[in-house]
Design an enzyme around this catalytic site. Sequence first.
Site, PDB file in Angstrom:
ATOM      1  N   ASP A 136       0.876  -1.157   0.000  1.00 33.20           N
ATOM      2  CA  ASP A 136       0.000   0.000   0.000  1.00 33.20           C
ATOM      3  C   ASP A 136       0.924   1.221   0.000  1.00 33.20           C
ATOM      4  O   ASP A 136       2.127   1.104   0.244  1.00 33.20           O
ATOM      5  CB  ASP A 136      -0.893  -0.031   1.239  1.00 33.20           C
ATOM      6  CG  ASP A 136      -1.822   1.166   1.321  1.00 33.20           C
ATOM      7  OD1 ASP A 136      -2.246   1.667   0.262  1.00 33.20           O
ATOM      8  OD2 ASP A 136      -2.106   1.613   2.449  1.00 33.20           O
ATOM      9  N   ASP A 165      -0.020   5.166   0.993  1.00 35.86           N
ATOM     10  CA  ASP A 165      -0.201   6.093   2.110  1.00 35.86           C
ATOM     11  C   ASP A 165      -0.178   5.361   3.444  1.00 35.86           C
ATOM     12  O   ASP A 165      -0.818   4.320   3.618  1.00 35.86           O
ATOM     13  CB  ASP A 165      -1.530   6.846   1.966  1.00 35.86           C
ATOM     14  CG  ASP A 165      -1.530   7.793   0.777  1.00 35.86           C
ATOM     15  OD1 ASP A 165      -0.460   8.336   0.448  1.00 35.86           O
ATOM     16  OD2 ASP A 165      -2.602   7.982   0.158  1.00 35.86           O
TER      17      ASP A 165
END
Length: 417
Positions: A10, A12
Amino acid sequence: MAEGIVIVFDFDRTLIDGDSDNWVVTEMGLTEIFHQLRFTLPWNRLMDRMMTELHSQGRSVQDIEACLQRIMPIDSHIVEAIKSAKSLGCDLKIVSDANQFFIEKILEQHDLLDCFSDIYTNPTSVDEIGKLRISPYHGGGAAASTPPHSCNLCPPNLCKGLVMDHIRASSSSPKDQILTRFIYLGDGGGDFCPTLKLRECDCVMPRTNYPLWKRISDNPSLIKADVKEWSSAEELQRILMQLFTSCEYLLVGSSVKLGNDCKLYPSSHIFGNTELGESCVLMNGAVVGDELPGGYTVIGGNNIIGHHAVVGVKCQDLKYKQEPQSSTSSVILALSLSLAVVLWFQDVPKYMMVTGERGELRGLNLEGLRRNGFTMSKEHNQDLCSVPTVGAMLQSIRDSFTDGRRGICKFRQWLDS
């Protein structure tokens, strides 16, 4: 080398510590209008609306890029982990609900963009008047990458679980799909869906006390993959390095005979008087063979021995005996599945038989029972026979002996007995 490992990040709050969308909103003075519209639009459309606002203020795409380049730096531990994984042959990918422009500019700033083979995120474009547009990954018309989805675990614009399905299916062959091991790193609720797609041989690394970690903690029975939580960039690096470097060694005994085109993955071991046919694969942690005196293990071609499976250690199947052995305690295993693909994930219970690519119990080894003293006498195990299921199983075994059958005694026959 760590080939055969795919690491999915991922972005952020995982690869970077903050949130790229919030950073741009704050640094470019959009906080007030952002909060005014926060609950009137889905997040993806809201960020596209923010780009429209910036354009109306005379802010250019170059201004947005300059803002992103001032973003908080990616922690040096994560940079080192990414570059180490890449150098060891891991395939690195990003699956993120941020957007293409933000991610690429931040990675370019830290000289990391070329480390990733694919970035799956909301696509961006610059329209004819110079405005940055952010589109949904799913269901955004001509600019979108894929059709809409119906997953109730994910936001409408991106289902990361479907992306994981696509990544796995994009392997060049079904065998490659089986062999590939995934490590997934994330923090948000949207990372739960792809976590459910992971297998026992995979690993998920949730950030401690973030939504993904909480959902895994609340639903442990739904998770097949190994779970390695982390709370800091230093801890992330340490765990990740352990996952793809702790299995860097393999052992091949001096008496082993290997066929052509065999592939031995890190931490696999093959030893003793063992022969492996052509194009066989030993996955991470697999053990084949035995050092017992007189031990002899033979595996035909085109077989896959799964992660941490053990084959040939104190195994005996006299039906496949190929030549006289010098010891009655010889270890003999000759698989007659020379053209099949076989994958085991755990030991098979005593006297049980399995079939299938992902081994499933299919019946009893009647010959093994017979050799180990099973008789047709109804005087034995009277207490067990009082249990209906056990009684049905034992009666089915007796029926198998009576009928002269050998091998599999199917479950449906137990129920019909």
